[in-house]
Design a protein around this motif. Structure first.
Motif, PDB file in Angstrom:
ATOM      1  N   VAL A  50       0.842  -1.202   0.000  1.00  0.00           N
ATOM      2  CA  VAL A  50       0.000   0.000   0.000  1.00  0.00           C
ATOM      3  C   VAL A  50       0.876   1.250   0.000  1.00  0.00           C
ATOM      4  O   VAL A  50       0.603   2.213  -0.725  1.00  0.00           O
ATOM      5  N   ARG A  51       1.938   1.235   0.802  1.00  0.00           N
ATOM      6  CA  ARG A  51       2.844   2.392   0.844  1.00  0.00           C
ATOM      7  C   ARG A  51       3.427   2.666  -0.539  1.00  0.00           C
ATOM      8  O   ARG A  51       3.474   3.813  -0.988  1.00  0.00           O
ATOM      9  N   LEU A  52       3.858   1.624  -1.239  1.00  0.00           N
ATOM     10  CA  LEU A  52       4.422   1.818  -2.576  1.00  0.00           C
ATOM     11  C   LEU A  52       3.357   2.244  -3.586  1.00  0.00           C
ATOM     12  O   LEU A  52       3.624   3.064  -4.461  1.00  0.00           O
ATOM     13  N   ALA A  53       2.166   1.694  -3.465  1.00  0.00           N
ATOM     14  CA  ALA A  53       1.093   2.014  -4.414  1.00  0.00           C
ATOM     15  C   ALA A  53       0.595   3.446  -4.277  1.00  0.00           C
ATOM     16  O   ALA A  53       0.006   3.991  -5.210  1.00  0.00           O
ATOM     17  N   THR A  54       0.849   4.053  -3.129  1.00  0.00           N
ATOM     18  CA  THR A  54       0.338   5.411  -2.901  1.00  0.00           C
ATOM     19  C   THR A  54       1.439   6.467  -2.865  1.00  0.00           C
ATOM     20  O   THR A  54       1.213   7.574  -2.391  1.00  0.00           O
ATOM     21  N   LEU A  55       2.611   6.127  -3.389  1.00  0.00           N
ATOM     22  CA  LEU A  55       3.700   7.103  -3.461  1.00  0.00           C
ATOM     23  C   LEU A  55       3.311   8.277  -4.347  1.00  0.00           C
ATOM     24  O   LEU A  55       2.622   8.100  -5.350  1.00  0.00           O
ATOM     25  N   GLY A  56       3.788   9.431  -3.990  1.00  0.00           N
ATOM     26  CA  GLY A  56       3.595  10.602  -4.836  1.00  0.00           C
ATOM     27  C   GLY A  56       4.563  10.551  -6.009  1.00  0.00           C
ATOM     28  O   GLY A  56       5.484   9.731  -6.050  1.00  0.00           O
ATOM     29  N   GLY A  57       4.382  11.406  -6.960  1.00  0.00           N
ATOM     30  CA  GLY A  57       5.220  11.447  -8.151  1.00  0.00           C
ATOM     31  C   GLY A  57       6.693  11.697  -7.872  1.00  0.00           C
ATOM     32  O   GLY A  57       7.549  11.395  -8.693  1.00  0.00           O
ATOM     33  N   ASP A  58       6.996  12.237  -6.709  1.00  0.00           N
ATOM     34  CA  ASP A  58       8.390  12.492  -6.355  1.00  0.00           C
ATOM     35  C   ASP A  58       8.980  11.367  -5.498  1.00  0.00           C
ATOM     36  O   ASP A  58      10.062  11.495  -4.947  1.00  0.00           O
ATOM     37  N   GLY A  59       8.268  10.243  -5.402  1.00  0.00           N
ATOM     38  CA  GLY A  59       8.722   9.124  -4.580  1.00  0.00           C
ATOM     39  C   GLY A  59       9.882   8.375  -5.207  1.00  0.00           C
ATOM     40  O   GLY A  59      10.277   8.631  -6.349  1.00  0.00           O
ATOM     41  N   PRO A  60      10.432   7.423  -4.467  1.00  0.00           N
ATOM     42  CA  PRO A  60      11.558   6.642  -4.975  1.00  0.00           C
ATOM     43  C   PRO A  60      11.127   5.694  -6.088  1.00  0.00           C
ATOM     44  O   PRO A  60       9.966   5.299  -6.175  1.00  0.00           O
TER      45      PRO A  60
END
Length: 66
Positions: free
Chosen positions: A43-53
């Protein structure tokens, strides 16, 4: 990693996740991580913002070395 690097310019992030040894029927409930705990990293990865890793390998504890 090549896809992650190429698609980043389009705002698409690609990461791999290790949910841990999740307690499910497929392993006869021998896992030590609950389904909710295993899903948390996904869930954390699926909801990353566009500036995420991107191009990372992540577990519940954070980045995992390739």
């Amino acid at each position: 990693m090549q896809y992650a690097n190429e698609l980043r310019k389009n705002g698409i992030l690609i990461n791999a996740a290790d949910p841990g040894y999740v307690d499910t029927e497929i392993n006869n409930h021998s896992g030590y991580v609950t389904v909710a705990q295993g899903a948390a990293v996904l869930v954390r990865l699926a909801t990353l913002g566009g500036d995420g890793p991107t191009s990372g390998f992540v577990s519940e504890d954070g980045p995992v070395p390739w």
